[in-house]
Design a protein around this motif. Structure first.
Motif, short mmCIF file in Angstrom:
data_model
loop_
_atom_site.label_atom_id
_atom_site.label_comp_id
_atom_site.label_asym_id
_atom_site.label_seq_id
_atom_site.Cartn_x
_atom_site.Cartn_y
_atom_site.Cartn_z
N ASN A 85 0.93 -1.42 0.17
CA ASN A 85 -0.28 -0.13 0.08
C ASN A 85 0.28 1.37 -0.03
O ASN A 85 2.10 1.38 0.38
CB ASN A 85 -0.76 -0.55 0.97
CG ASN A 85 -0.07 0.13 2.29
OD1 ASN A 85 0.53 1.06 2.69
ND2 ASN A 85 -0.18 -1.10 3.27
N SER A 87 0.31 5.45 0.53
CA SER A 87 -0.81 6.66 1.01
C SER A 87 0.23 8.21 0.53
O SER A 87 1.78 8.11 1.22
CB SER A 87 -0.19 6.45 2.90
OG SER A 87 -1.29 4.83 2.57
N VAL A 92 -4.93 6.75 0.06
CA VAL A 92 -4.36 5.67 -0.37
C VAL A 92 -4.50 4.53 -1.14
O VAL A 92 -5.82 4.40 -1.65
CB VAL A 92 -5.22 4.93 1.01
CG1 VAL A 92 -3.91 3.63 2.14
CG2 VAL A 92 -4.40 5.51 2.69
N LEU A 93 -3.65 4.02 -2.14
CA LEU A 93 -3.48 2.58 -3.01
C LEU A 93 -3.27 1.42 -1.47
O LEU A 93 -2.33 1.13 -1.57
CB LEU A 93 -2.51 3.19 -4.11
CG LEU A 93 -2.42 1.89 -4.84
CD1 LEU A 93 -3.88 2.19 -6.13
CD2 LEU A 93 -1.21 2.41 -6.19
N ILE A 94 -3.94 0.47 -1.89
CA ILE A 94 -3.75 -0.26 -1.54
C ILE A 94 -4.27 -1.96 -2.92
O ILE A 94 -5.33 -1.90 -3.46
CB ILE A 94 -4.60 -0.61 -0.07
CG1 ILE A 94 -6.54 -1.11 -0.85
CG2 ILE A 94 -4.99 0.31 0.48
CD1 ILE A 94 -7.92 -1.11 0.74
N ARG A 95 -3.48 -2.84 -1.87
CA ARG A 95 -3.95 -4.05 -2.21
C ARG A 95 -4.65 -5.16 -1.37
O ARG A 95 -3.63 -5.64 -0.75
CB ARG A 95 -2.39 -4.37 -3.19
CG ARG A 95 -2.73 -5.97 -3.79
CD ARG A 95 -1.19 -6.79 -4.98
NE ARG A 95 -1.34 -5.87 -5.58
CZ ARG A 95 0.41 -6.38 -6.12
NH1 ARG A 95 0.99 -6.68 -5.89
NH2 ARG A 95 0.72 -5.71 -7.70
N SER A 96 -5.42 -5.52 -1.42
CA SER A 96 -6.33 -5.87 -1.22
C SER A 96 -7.13 -7.34 -1.77
O SER A 96 -7.19 -6.62 -2.80
CB SER A 96 -7.59 -4.86 0.29
OG SER A 96 -7.99 -6.63 1.06
N LYS A 100 -5.91 -4.01 -6.69
CA LYS A 100 -5.81 -3.11 -5.93
C LYS A 100 -6.87 -1.64 -6.21
O LYS A 100 -7.80 -2.07 -6.38
CB LYS A 100 -5.13 -2.76 -7.03
CG LYS A 100 -3.40 -2.78 -6.93
CD LYS A 100 -2.40 -2.30 -8.07
CE LYS A 100 -1.17 -3.20 -7.80
NZ LYS A 100 -0.19 -2.43 -9.06
N TRP A 351 -10.54 -2.35 4.99
CA TRP A 351 -8.88 -1.94 5.67
C TRP A 351 -8.54 -0.98 6.69
O TRP A 351 -9.05 -0.12 5.80
CB TRP A 351 -8.08 -1.83 4.43
CG TRP A 351 -7.07 -2.11 4.24
CD1 TRP A 351 -6.35 -3.24 3.57
CD2 TRP A 351 -6.00 -1.51 3.95
NE1 TRP A 351 -4.99 -3.41 3.58
CE2 TRP A 351 -4.59 -1.84 3.68
CE3 TRP A 351 -5.79 0.60 4.17
CZ2 TRP A 351 -3.42 -0.41 3.86
CZ3 TRP A 351 -4.83 1.41 4.39
CH2 TRP A 351 -3.73 0.63 3.71
N SER A 353 -5.24 1.63 7.44
CA SER A 353 -3.80 2.05 7.22
C SER A 353 -2.28 1.35 8.20
O SER A 353 -1.38 1.38 7.51
CB SER A 353 -3.28 3.57 6.55
OG SER A 353 -3.78 4.16 8.20
N LEU A 356 -3.85 -3.11 8.73
CA LEU A 356 -3.69 -4.31 7.09
C LEU A 356 -5.54 -4.71 7.04
O LEU A 356 -6.21 -4.04 7.74
CB LEU A 356 -3.25 -5.00 7.11
CG LEU A 356 -2.03 -4.64 6.66
CD1 LEU A 356 -0.67 -5.48 6.21
CD2 LEU A 356 -1.77 -2.47 5.70
#
Length: 378
Positions: A85, A87, A92-96, A100, A351, A353, A356
Protein backbone atom coordinates in the motif's frame (compact mmCIF):
# COMPACT_ATOMS: atom_id res chain seq x y z
CA UNK A 1 17.85 5.07 38.31
CA UNK A 2 19.51 8.50 38.61
CA UNK A 3 22.35 7.36 36.35
CA UNK A 4 19.88 6.05 33.77
CA UNK A 5 18.01 9.36 33.83
CA UNK A 6 21.26 11.30 33.36
CA UNK A 7 22.31 9.05 30.48
CA UNK A 8 18.91 9.50 28.85
CA UNK A 9 19.19 13.28 29.25
CA UNK A 10 22.65 13.26 27.68
CA UNK A 11 21.29 11.16 24.83
CA UNK A 12 18.48 13.65 24.21
CA UNK A 13 20.91 16.60 24.24
CA UNK A 14 23.24 14.79 21.85
CA UNK A 15 20.30 13.99 19.58
CA UNK A 16 19.12 17.63 19.61
CA UNK A 17 22.64 18.87 18.84
CA UNK A 18 22.95 16.44 15.94
CA UNK A 19 19.63 17.57 14.47
CA UNK A 20 20.62 21.23 14.84
CA UNK A 21 23.94 20.65 13.08
CA UNK A 22 22.18 18.71 10.32
CA UNK A 23 19.74 21.58 9.87
CA UNK A 24 22.62 24.05 9.61
CA UNK A 25 24.30 21.90 6.96
CA UNK A 26 21.09 21.81 4.93
CA UNK A 27 20.79 25.60 5.22
CA UNK A 28 24.38 26.12 4.09
CA UNK A 29 23.83 23.84 1.09
CA UNK A 30 20.66 25.70 0.08
CA UNK A 31 22.30 29.13 -0.14
CA UNK A 32 24.29 28.46 -3.32
CA UNK A 33 21.16 26.89 -4.86
CA UNK A 34 18.89 29.95 -4.79
CA UNK A 35 21.16 32.94 -3.98
CA UNK A 36 22.73 33.18 -7.50
CA UNK A 37 19.21 33.28 -8.98
CA UNK A 38 18.47 36.47 -7.00
CA UNK A 39 21.57 38.21 -8.41
CA UNK A 40 21.12 36.99 -11.98
CA UNK A 41 17.42 37.77 -12.41
CA UNK A 42 16.75 40.36 -9.69
CA UNK A 43 13.13 39.24 -9.12
CA UNK A 44 10.60 41.85 -8.00
CA UNK A 45 9.18 41.10 -4.56
CA UNK A 46 5.59 42.33 -4.46
CA UNK A 47 2.23 40.98 -3.31
CA UNK A 48 1.53 39.08 -6.52
CA UNK A 49 4.92 37.38 -6.65
CA UNK A 50 4.69 36.53 -2.93
CA UNK A 51 1.30 34.86 -3.41
CA UNK A 52 2.65 32.92 -6.41
CA UNK A 53 5.67 31.67 -4.45
CA UNK A 54 3.52 30.70 -1.46
CA UNK A 55 1.19 28.75 -3.76
CA UNK A 56 4.25 27.18 -5.40
CA UNK A 57 5.52 26.05 -1.99
CA UNK A 58 2.22 24.31 -1.19
CA UNK A 59 1.96 22.59 -4.59
CA UNK A 60 5.66 21.69 -4.53
CA UNK A 61 5.29 20.12 -1.08
CA UNK A 62 2.49 17.84 -2.32
CA UNK A 63 4.41 16.91 -5.48
CA UNK A 64 7.62 16.32 -3.49
CA UNK A 65 5.74 13.96 -1.18
CA UNK A 66 4.36 12.04 -4.16
CA UNK A 67 7.86 11.83 -5.68
CA UNK A 68 9.28 10.67 -2.35
CA UNK A 69 6.81 7.81 -1.87
CA UNK A 70 7.00 6.70 -5.49
CA UNK A 71 10.78 6.72 -5.06
CA UNK A 72 10.42 4.24 -2.21
CA UNK A 73 7.95 2.10 -4.15
CA UNK A 74 10.03 1.98 -7.34
CA UNK A 75 13.24 1.21 -5.44
CA UNK A 76 11.45 -1.49 -3.46
CA UNK A 77 9.93 -3.19 -6.49
CA UNK A 78 13.29 -2.98 -8.29
CA UNK A 79 14.80 -4.74 -5.25
CA UNK A 80 12.36 -7.64 -5.49
CA UNK A 81 9.78 -6.45 -2.97
CA UNK A 82 6.02 -6.69 -3.43
CA UNK A 83 3.79 -3.61 -3.22
CA UNK A 84 1.27 -3.57 -0.35
CA UNK A 85 0.00 0.00 0.00
CA UNK A 86 0.97 3.63 -0.39
CA UNK A 87 -0.45 6.71 1.35
CA UNK A 88 -0.27 10.28 0.11
CA UNK A 89 -2.08 12.28 2.76
CA UNK A 90 -5.59 10.77 3.02
CA UNK A 91 -5.36 9.04 -0.38
CA UNK A 92 -4.36 5.39 0.01
CA UNK A 93 -3.64 2.94 -2.80
CA UNK A 94 -3.99 -0.60 -1.44
CA UNK A 95 -3.67 -4.13 -2.72
CA UNK A 96 -6.28 -6.24 -0.93
CA UNK A 97 -7.88 -9.52 -1.97
CA UNK A 98 -5.78 -9.61 -5.11
CA UNK A 99 -7.16 -6.25 -6.27
CA UNK A 100 -5.87 -2.69 -6.24
CA UNK A 101 -8.18 0.02 -5.03
CA UNK A 102 -8.07 3.59 -3.77
CA UNK A 103 -9.57 4.50 -0.42
CA UNK A 104 -9.55 7.66 1.70
CA UNK A 105 -8.23 7.29 5.23
CA UNK A 106 -6.23 9.21 7.83
CA UNK A 107 -2.53 8.24 7.53
CA UNK A 108 -1.12 5.86 10.17
CA UNK A 109 0.86 7.31 13.09
CA UNK A 110 0.73 10.80 11.62
CA UNK A 111 2.82 10.02 8.54
CA UNK A 112 2.00 12.39 5.67
CA UNK A 113 3.14 9.73 3.21
CA UNK A 114 4.01 6.07 3.44
CA UNK A 115 4.97 3.34 0.99
CA UNK A 116 4.68 -0.18 2.42
CA UNK A 117 6.28 -3.14 0.64
CA UNK A 118 7.23 -6.66 1.70
CA UNK A 119 9.45 -9.51 0.56
CA UNK A 120 7.25 -12.12 -1.15
CA UNK A 121 9.73 -14.99 -0.79
CA UNK A 122 12.59 -16.06 1.44
CA UNK A 123 15.85 -14.13 1.17
CA UNK A 124 18.97 -14.32 3.30
CA UNK A 125 19.46 -11.77 6.08
CA UNK A 126 22.35 -10.13 4.24
CA UNK A 127 20.34 -9.85 1.02
CA UNK A 128 17.33 -8.48 2.90
CA UNK A 129 19.53 -5.85 4.52
CA UNK A 130 20.99 -4.63 1.22
CA UNK A 131 17.59 -4.56 -0.50
CA UNK A 132 16.01 -2.69 2.40
CA UNK A 133 18.74 -0.04 2.20
CA UNK A 134 17.89 0.55 -1.47
CA UNK A 135 14.17 0.65 -0.70
CA UNK A 136 14.59 3.13 2.18
CA UNK A 137 17.06 5.32 0.28
CA UNK A 138 14.79 5.41 -2.77
CA UNK A 139 12.54 8.15 -1.36
CA UNK A 140 15.21 10.75 -0.50
CA UNK A 141 17.17 9.82 -3.64
CA UNK A 142 14.13 10.55 -5.84
CA UNK A 143 13.73 13.99 -4.26
CA UNK A 144 17.43 14.76 -4.69
CA UNK A 145 17.51 13.69 -8.35
CA UNK A 146 14.39 15.70 -9.19
CA UNK A 147 15.78 18.72 -7.31
CA UNK A 148 19.11 18.54 -9.17
CA UNK A 149 17.34 18.27 -12.54
CA UNK A 150 15.10 21.26 -11.72
CA UNK A 151 18.08 23.38 -10.62
CA UNK A 152 19.90 22.60 -13.89
CA UNK A 153 16.82 23.70 -15.86
CA UNK A 154 16.50 26.92 -13.83
CA UNK A 155 20.10 27.96 -14.51
CA UNK A 156 20.15 26.90 -18.17
CA UNK A 157 17.04 26.96 -20.34
CA UNK A 158 14.10 27.57 -17.99
CA UNK A 159 14.67 30.35 -15.44
CA UNK A 160 11.69 30.31 -13.12
CA UNK A 161 11.18 31.21 -9.47
CA UNK A 162 8.38 28.65 -9.29
CA UNK A 163 10.61 25.87 -10.63
CA UNK A 164 13.39 26.92 -8.27
CA UNK A 165 10.92 26.74 -5.38
CA UNK A 166 9.97 23.23 -6.49
CA UNK A 167 13.66 22.27 -6.51
CA UNK A 168 14.29 23.70 -3.04
CA UNK A 169 11.25 21.95 -1.52
CA UNK A 170 12.40 18.61 -2.96
CA UNK A 171 15.92 19.21 -1.71
CA UNK A 172 14.62 20.06 1.75
CA UNK A 173 12.36 16.99 1.96
CA UNK A 174 15.07 14.64 0.73
CA UNK A 175 17.79 16.09 2.97
CA UNK A 176 15.60 16.32 6.07
CA UNK A 177 14.58 12.68 5.67
CA UNK A 178 18.22 11.66 5.74
CA UNK A 179 18.69 13.13 9.23
CA UNK A 180 18.72 10.06 11.53
CA UNK A 181 16.03 10.95 14.06
CA UNK A 182 12.69 9.78 15.42
CA UNK A 183 9.78 11.36 17.23
CA UNK A 184 6.35 10.21 18.44
CA UNK A 185 6.56 6.81 16.77
CA UNK A 186 7.83 8.18 13.46
CA UNK A 187 11.33 7.46 12.17
CA UNK A 188 13.04 9.19 9.27
CA UNK A 189 14.58 7.29 6.39
CA UNK A 190 17.94 8.38 7.75
CA UNK A 191 17.22 6.67 11.08
CA UNK A 192 16.27 3.44 9.29
CA UNK A 193 19.42 3.62 7.16
CA UNK A 194 21.50 4.29 10.26
CA UNK A 195 20.08 1.20 11.96
CA UNK A 196 20.45 -0.99 8.87
CA UNK A 197 24.07 0.14 8.53
CA UNK A 198 24.79 -0.69 12.17
CA UNK A 199 25.60 2.93 13.10
CA UNK A 200 22.79 2.93 15.67
CA UNK A 201 21.19 -0.09 17.41
CA UNK A 202 18.10 -1.69 15.91
CA UNK A 203 19.11 -3.46 12.69
CA UNK A 204 17.95 -6.84 13.99
CA UNK A 205 14.58 -5.37 15.03
CA UNK A 206 14.02 -3.91 11.55
CA UNK A 207 14.97 -7.18 9.86
CA UNK A 208 12.77 -9.37 12.08
CA UNK A 209 9.81 -7.05 11.45
CA UNK A 210 10.19 -7.56 7.71
CA UNK A 211 10.69 -11.29 8.26
CA UNK A 212 7.36 -11.50 10.09
CA UNK A 213 5.68 -9.50 7.34
CA UNK A 214 7.28 -11.72 4.72
CA UNK A 215 6.00 -14.96 6.25
CA UNK A 216 2.49 -13.66 6.96
CA UNK A 217 1.65 -9.98 6.54
CA UNK A 218 -1.99 -10.35 7.60
CA UNK A 219 -1.83 -12.86 10.45
CA UNK A 220 0.36 -15.00 12.66
CA UNK A 221 1.35 -17.94 10.44
CA UNK A 222 5.02 -17.56 11.28
CA UNK A 223 7.68 -20.21 11.63
CA UNK A 224 8.69 -21.21 15.20
CA UNK A 225 12.25 -20.13 14.38
CA UNK A 226 11.14 -16.60 13.42
CA UNK A 227 8.97 -16.32 16.53
CA UNK A 228 11.83 -17.52 18.75
CA UNK A 229 14.17 -14.95 17.19
CA UNK A 230 11.62 -12.16 17.76
CA UNK A 231 11.16 -13.23 21.39
CA UNK A 232 14.92 -13.17 21.96
CA UNK A 233 15.24 -9.68 20.47
CA UNK A 234 12.46 -8.38 22.73
CA UNK A 235 14.33 -9.76 25.75
CA UNK A 236 17.71 -8.43 24.61
CA UNK A 237 16.59 -4.93 23.52
CA UNK A 238 13.64 -3.98 25.78
CA UNK A 239 14.49 -0.26 25.75
CA UNK A 240 14.77 0.23 21.98
CA UNK A 241 12.03 2.48 20.51
CA UNK A 242 11.02 -0.28 18.05
CA UNK A 243 10.64 -3.03 20.66
CA UNK A 244 7.12 -2.01 21.79
CA UNK A 245 5.96 -2.22 18.17
CA UNK A 246 7.56 -5.65 17.77
CA UNK A 247 5.85 -6.89 20.93
CA UNK A 248 2.51 -5.53 19.72
CA UNK A 249 2.98 -7.35 16.40
CA UNK A 250 4.07 -10.64 18.02
CA UNK A 251 1.53 -10.85 20.86
CA UNK A 252 -1.41 -12.12 18.74
CA UNK A 253 0.62 -15.29 18.05
CA UNK A 254 -0.06 -16.50 21.61
CA UNK A 255 -3.80 -15.82 21.71
CA UNK A 256 -5.94 -17.78 22.44
CA UNK A 257 -3.77 -20.81 23.32
CA UNK A 258 -0.81 -19.35 25.25
CA UNK A 259 -1.61 -15.82 26.47
CA UNK A 260 0.49 -16.38 29.61
CA UNK A 261 3.62 -16.65 27.44
CA UNK A 262 2.85 -13.25 25.92
CA UNK A 263 2.20 -11.86 29.39
CA UNK A 264 5.65 -12.90 30.63
CA UNK A 265 7.28 -11.61 27.43
CA UNK A 266 5.55 -8.25 27.73
CA UNK A 267 6.51 -7.50 31.33
CA UNK A 268 9.06 -4.71 31.17
CA UNK A 269 7.81 -3.64 27.71
CA UNK A 270 4.20 -2.73 28.45
CA UNK A 271 3.10 -0.20 31.07
CA UNK A 272 6.60 1.18 31.53
CA UNK A 273 7.57 4.75 32.32
CA UNK A 274 7.26 6.97 29.26
CA UNK A 275 10.05 9.13 27.88
CA UNK A 276 7.66 11.36 25.93
CA UNK A 277 4.07 12.44 26.36
CA UNK A 278 2.98 11.25 22.91
CA UNK A 279 4.23 7.71 22.28
CA UNK A 280 1.94 5.71 19.95
CA UNK A 281 4.30 2.70 19.79
CA UNK A 282 4.24 2.41 23.59
CA UNK A 283 0.45 2.79 23.46
CA UNK A 284 0.31 -0.16 21.07
CA UNK A 285 2.45 -2.30 23.38
CA UNK A 286 0.27 -1.37 26.35
CA UNK A 287 -2.99 -2.25 24.62
CA UNK A 288 -1.40 -5.48 23.32
CA UNK A 289 -0.70 -6.45 26.95
CA UNK A 290 -4.28 -5.54 27.87
CA UNK A 291 -5.55 -7.90 25.14
CA UNK A 292 -3.25 -10.61 26.53
CA UNK A 293 -4.39 -10.10 30.13
CA UNK A 294 -8.02 -10.19 29.05
CA UNK A 295 -7.48 -13.42 27.09
CA UNK A 296 -5.70 -14.94 30.12
CA UNK A 297 -8.58 -13.93 32.43
CA UNK A 298 -6.30 -11.66 34.46
CA UNK A 299 -7.31 -8.17 33.39
CA UNK A 300 -9.53 -7.31 36.37
CA UNK A 301 -6.91 -8.56 38.84
CA UNK A 302 -3.98 -6.66 37.24
CA UNK A 303 -2.67 -4.15 39.84
CA UNK A 304 -3.62 -0.53 39.06
CA UNK A 305 -5.10 -1.57 35.72
CA UNK A 306 -7.27 1.54 35.40
CA UNK A 307 -4.25 3.80 35.91
CA UNK A 308 -2.33 1.78 33.31
CA UNK A 309 -5.19 2.09 30.84
CA UNK A 310 -5.64 5.81 31.39
CA UNK A 311 -1.97 6.52 30.56
CA UNK A 312 -2.57 5.15 27.03
CA UNK A 313 -2.77 8.21 24.79
CA UNK A 314 -5.03 9.37 21.97
CA UNK A 315 -2.41 9.43 19.17
CA UNK A 316 -3.78 6.32 17.43
CA UNK A 317 -7.56 5.97 17.22
CA UNK A 318 -7.88 2.16 17.33
CA UNK A 319 -5.66 1.99 20.41
CA UNK A 320 -7.67 4.77 22.08
CA UNK A 321 -10.98 3.06 21.36
CA UNK A 322 -9.75 -0.26 22.76
CA UNK A 323 -8.57 1.64 25.87
CA UNK A 324 -12.03 3.15 26.33
CA UNK A 325 -13.71 -0.21 25.64
CA UNK A 326 -11.71 -1.99 28.35
CA UNK A 327 -12.35 0.85 30.80
CA UNK A 328 -16.08 0.53 30.08
CA UNK A 329 -15.83 -3.22 30.67
CA UNK A 330 -14.04 -2.76 34.00
CA UNK A 331 -16.51 -0.07 35.08
CA UNK A 332 -19.48 -2.26 34.03
CA UNK A 333 -20.83 0.23 31.50
CA UNK A 334 -22.34 -1.95 28.71
CA UNK A 335 -23.73 1.04 26.80
CA UNK A 336 -20.31 2.73 26.61
CA UNK A 337 -18.69 -0.60 25.72
CA UNK A 338 -21.17 -1.12 22.88
CA UNK A 339 -20.50 2.40 21.53
CA UNK A 340 -16.73 1.83 21.57
CA UNK A 341 -17.03 -1.52 19.78
CA UNK A 342 -19.29 -0.06 17.09
CA UNK A 343 -16.79 2.77 16.52
CA UNK A 344 -13.91 0.26 16.39
CA UNK A 345 -15.68 -1.75 13.70
CA UNK A 346 -16.26 1.42 11.72
CA UNK A 347 -12.66 2.63 12.03
CA UNK A 348 -11.12 -0.77 11.19
CA UNK A 349 -13.53 -1.15 8.25
CA UNK A 350 -12.52 -3.37 5.36
CA UNK A 351 -8.91 -2.21 5.55
CA UNK A 352 -6.82 0.00 7.85
CA UNK A 353 -3.58 1.82 7.05
CA UNK A 354 -1.88 0.41 10.19
CA UNK A 355 -3.66 -2.90 10.83
CA UNK A 356 -4.35 -3.83 7.17
CA UNK A 357 -7.16 -6.43 7.13
CA UNK A 358 -7.27 -6.14 10.93
CA UNK A 359 -8.30 -9.76 11.53
CA UNK A 360 -6.76 -9.90 15.00
CA UNK A 361 -8.24 -6.57 16.07
CA UNK A 362 -11.66 -7.60 14.76
CA UNK A 363 -11.31 -10.81 16.76
CA UNK A 364 -10.68 -8.76 19.92
CA UNK A 365 -13.79 -6.71 19.14
CA UNK A 366 -15.82 -9.91 18.77
CA UNK A 367 -14.49 -11.26 22.07
CA UNK A 368 -15.51 -8.08 23.87
CA UNK A 369 -18.88 -7.99 22.12
CA UNK A 370 -19.73 -11.36 23.65
CA UNK A 371 -19.75 -9.59 27.02
CA UNK A 372 -22.86 -7.69 25.98
CA UNK A 373 -24.74 -10.98 25.82
CA UNK A 374 -22.85 -12.69 28.66
CA UNK A 375 -21.53 -10.26 31.31
CA UNK A 376 -19.83 -13.16 33.12
CA UNK A 377 -17.94 -14.23 29.99
CA UNK A 378 -14.52 -13.63 31.47
Amino acid sequence: MVTATRDKGKGQRKKSLGQTLAGLVIGIVLWPVFLPYLFIHEPVIDLQSTVIILAAIVVSAVLALVIHEFGHAIAGVASGMAFMNMSIGPIVLIRSGGKKQIIFQKPALGYLGRAMLRFPEGVSEGEMESRLKRYVAGGPAANMVVAAFAVVLVYTILPSGVLLTFAIVNLLLGAANLIPTDSKGMMTDGKHLSMLSGKTPGKELVLISYRLMQEDAEGTDWSPETVAEAEELIRLQPDHPLTPALYASLSPYYIPENPSVAEVLGRGIAFRERDQKIDPLQDMADIAMVHVLYAAGKLASEPEIRTKLVQIGDAEKVTRLFRDAYLAYLDEQPGQLSNCLEELERVLGQWHSLYLEGMYEKGRVLALRQLLNDPHHQ
